[in-house]
Scaffold this motif. Structure first.
Motif, PDB file in Angstrom:
ATOM      1  N   GLN A 263      -9.990  13.293  -9.821  1.00  0.00           N
ATOM      2  CA  GLN A 263      -9.498  12.086 -10.483  1.00  0.00           C
ATOM      3  C   GLN A 263     -10.664  11.279 -11.051  1.00  0.00           C
ATOM      4  O   GLN A 263     -11.705  11.136 -10.410  1.00  0.00           O
TER       5      GLN A 263
ATOM      6  N   TYR B 110       3.789   3.653 -10.984  1.00  0.00           N
ATOM      7  CA  TYR B 110       3.419   4.015 -12.355  1.00  0.00           C
ATOM      8  C   TYR B 110       4.488   3.658 -13.386  1.00  0.00           C
ATOM      9  O   TYR B 110       4.206   3.029 -14.407  1.00  0.00           O
TER      10      TYR B 110
ATOM     11  N   GLY C  85       2.417  13.273 -15.763  1.00  0.00           N
ATOM     12  CA  GLY C  85       2.669  12.108 -14.913  1.00  0.00           C
ATOM     13  C   GLY C  85       3.988  12.227 -14.177  1.00  0.00           C
ATOM     14  O   GLY C  85       4.295  13.268 -13.587  1.00  0.00           O
TER      15      GLY C  85
ATOM     16  N   ASP D 229      -0.035  18.774 -14.719  1.00  0.00           N
ATOM     17  CA  ASP D 229      -0.792  17.590 -14.314  1.00  0.00           C
ATOM     18  C   ASP D 229      -1.801  17.995 -13.236  1.00  0.00           C
ATOM     19  O   ASP D 229      -1.564  18.921 -12.465  1.00  0.00           O
TER      20      ASP D 229
ATOM     21  N   GLY E  54      -2.616  21.633 -12.891  1.00  0.00           N
ATOM     22  CA  GLY E  54      -3.786  21.994 -13.692  1.00  0.00           C
ATOM     23  C   GLY E  54      -4.089  20.888 -14.669  1.00  0.00           C
ATOM     24  O   GLY E  54      -3.360  19.892 -14.751  1.00  0.00           O
ATOM     25  N   GLY E  55      -5.180  21.048 -15.381  1.00  0.00           N
ATOM     26  CA  GLY E  55      -5.587  20.024 -16.339  1.00  0.00           C
ATOM     27  C   GLY E  55      -5.911  20.630 -17.689  1.00  0.00           C
ATOM     28  O   GLY E  55      -5.777  21.846 -17.896  1.00  0.00           O
TER      29      GLY E  55
ATOM     30  N   TYR F 156      -1.259   9.448 -23.151  1.00  0.00           N
ATOM     31  CA  TYR F 156      -2.036   8.570 -22.266  1.00  0.00           C
ATOM     32  C   TYR F 156      -2.816   9.343 -21.190  1.00  0.00           C
ATOM     33  O   TYR F 156      -2.990   8.842 -20.078  1.00  0.00           O
ATOM     34  N   ALA F 157      -3.262  10.543 -21.508  1.00  0.00           N
ATOM     35  CA  ALA F 157      -3.978  11.355 -20.513  1.00  0.00           C
ATOM     36  C   ALA F 157      -5.314  11.884 -21.036  1.00  0.00           C
ATOM     37  O   ALA F 157      -6.236  12.121 -20.247  1.00  0.00           O
TER      38      ALA F 157
ATOM     39  N   HIS G 219      -9.004  10.951 -20.061  1.00  0.00           N
ATOM     40  CA  HIS G 219      -9.644  11.273 -18.784  1.00  0.00           C
ATOM     41  C   HIS G 219     -10.841  12.197 -18.968  1.00  0.00           C
ATOM     42  O   HIS G 219     -11.651  12.337 -18.055  1.00  0.00           O
ATOM     43  N   LEU G 220     -10.952  12.818 -20.135  1.00  0.00           N
ATOM     44  CA  LEU G 220     -12.080  13.727 -20.368  1.00  0.00           C
ATOM     45  C   LEU G 220     -13.182  13.050 -21.175  1.00  0.00           C
ATOM     46  O   LEU G 220     -12.898  12.358 -22.152  1.00  0.00           O
TER      47      LEU G 220
HETATM   48  C1  LIG Z   1      -1.611   7.407 -17.575  1.00  0.00           C
HETATM   49  S1  LIG Z   1      -0.820   8.818 -16.917  1.00  0.00           S
HETATM   50  C2  LIG Z   1       0.226   9.347 -18.252  1.00  0.00           C
HETATM   51  C3  LIG Z   1       1.507   9.980 -17.776  1.00  0.00           C
HETATM   52  C4  LIG Z   1       2.523  10.351 -18.850  1.00  0.00           C
HETATM   53  N1  LIG Z   1       1.994  11.316 -19.793  1.00  0.00           N
HETATM   54  C5  LIG Z   1       3.037   9.154 -19.592  1.00  0.00           C
HETATM   55  O1  LIG Z   1       3.161   9.205 -20.822  1.00  0.00           O
HETATM   56  O2  LIG Z   1       3.386   8.161 -18.964  1.00  0.00           O
HETATM   57  C6  LIG Z   1      -2.149   9.975 -16.988  1.00  0.00           C
HETATM   58  C7  LIG Z   1      -1.812  11.297 -16.313  1.00  0.00           C
HETATM   59  O3  LIG Z   1      -2.825  12.240 -16.670  1.00  0.00           O
HETATM   60  C8  LIG Z   1      -3.169  12.975 -15.525  1.00  0.00           C
HETATM   61  N2  LIG Z   1      -4.522  13.522 -15.718  1.00  0.00           N
HETATM   62  C9  LIG Z   1      -5.712  12.973 -15.423  1.00  0.00           C
HETATM   63  N3  LIG Z   1      -6.711  13.801 -15.746  1.00  0.00           N
HETATM   64  C10 LIG Z   1      -6.133  14.903 -16.281  1.00  0.00           C
HETATM   65  C11 LIG Z   1      -6.634  16.137 -16.794  1.00  0.00           C
HETATM   66  N4  LIG Z   1      -7.937  16.397 -16.859  1.00  0.00           N
HETATM   67  N5  LIG Z   1      -5.754  17.056 -17.230  1.00  0.00           N
HETATM   68  C12 LIG Z   1      -4.417  16.793 -17.195  1.00  0.00           C
HETATM   69  N6  LIG Z   1      -3.882  15.662 -16.715  1.00  0.00           N
HETATM   70  C13 LIG Z   1      -4.735  14.734 -16.266  1.00  0.00           C
HETATM   71  C14 LIG Z   1      -3.046  11.980 -14.377  1.00  0.00           C
HETATM   72  O4  LIG Z   1      -2.925  12.628 -13.127  1.00  0.00           O
HETATM   73  C15 LIG Z   1      -1.802  11.211 -14.797  1.00  0.00           C
HETATM   74  O5  LIG Z   1      -0.638  11.795 -14.302  1.00  0.00           O
END
Ligand SMILES: C[S@@+](CC[C@H](N)C(=O)[O-])C[C@H]1O[C@@H](n2cnc3c(N)ncnc32)[C@H](O)[C@@H]1O
Length: 231
Positions: free
Chosen positions: A11, A25, A57, A76, A102-103, A121-122, A125-126
């Motif tokens: 995370q 959330y 998510g 996720d 997975g990511g 919204y993901a 994270h990268l």
């Molecule tokens: C802010 S939430 C967005 C959830 C959903 N897509 C939405 O529209 O509400 C971000 C999600 O991305 C996931 N996440 C974080 N890093 C990630 C990665 N490297 N690959 C895939 N998912 C990831 C988190 O665990 C979380 O569930």
């Protein structure tokens, strides 16, 4: 895997393995099934389509997608998010909805090539280098006519304006504790996560082999991109 490869299962920033963060959330984000259906309409998702949702998510989009298309892969890195989404799907008879741990950098897609890959919204994270790697991987998951829909925190202000723009964004969005994402949550996002500028995202999309077909800039902090494979 090479020892320099990024571990995207850990995370970054907000901890979405935290049970309280998962439980809060949907309230914090203002998750709305009707809005997910509208998005599916806009993306013209049909009954024959295969859809992948990375960073799914709590599964709100994936569930709505599964009601109207052939197969959905909901991916996720957070086992907590996936468990929540699975519970939400339980009893709804959505046998075409597959959850995968997975990511962007670790998910190995073994299903049919997708017609649509959605990530909302993901992607932030990268770090930027790894966003480029992830886009190349996502392109490979798509069929020839497949499309990528990317919605995220994307900064579209000049770097010199960052202090005023970030403060204004937080002032506009932050809610009191218990009502939504707080100012501290937004500060964590800016400080510890990897949201970046529109021109970086657009350069990465194009260099990974996507053509941006539609860009919707909501404001200085949020943008949607709908992309096709360039070749
Ligand atoms: C802010 S939430 C967005 C959830 C959903 N897509 C939405 O529209 O509400 C971000 C999600 O991305 C996931 N996440 C974080 N890093 C990630 C990665 N490297 N690959 C895939 N998912 C990831 C988190 O665990 C979380 O569930």
């Amino acid at each position: 895997m090479a020892d320099w490869y990024y571990d995207d299962l850990r995370q970054v920033g907000v901890d979405f393995e935290d049970t309280a963060a998962v439980a809060a959330y949907d309230r914090n984000q203002g998750t709305d099934a009707a809005a997910e259906r509208t998005l599916l309409d806009e993306l013209r998702v049909g009954s024959g389509h295969v859809v992948i949702d990375i960073g799914c998510g709590t599964g709100a989009f994936a569930l709505e997608a599964a009601r109207r298309c052939r197969t959905v892969y909901a991916v996720d890195v957070s086992a907590g998010m996936l468990a929540f989404a699975r519970r939400r799907a339980e009893g709804q008879g959505l046998h075409n909805l597959h959850f995968r741990h997975g990511g962007f950098l670790s998910y190995g897609h073994d299903g049919p090539r997708a017609d649509l890959l959605v990530t909302k919204y993901a992607f932030h994270h990268l770090p930027d280098f790894w966003k480029g790697v992830a886009l190349v991987r996502m392109k490979e998951m798509l069929g020839q006519d497949g499309r990528l829909f990317l919605r995220d925190v994307v900064f579209s202000f000049p770097p010199a304006e960052h202090r005023r723009e970030i403060d204004a964004w937080i002032a506009r969005m932050a809610k009191p504790s218990g009502e939504g994402f707080t100012a501290a949550d937004f500060a964590t996002h800016v400080r510890d996560e990897h949201s970046t500028y529109d021109w970086i995202i657009e350069g990465l999309l194009e260099r990974a082999g996507f053509r941006i077909e539609r860009k919707v800039r909501w404001d200085a902090a949020y943008t949607d991109y709908l992309c096709a494979k360039a070749a």
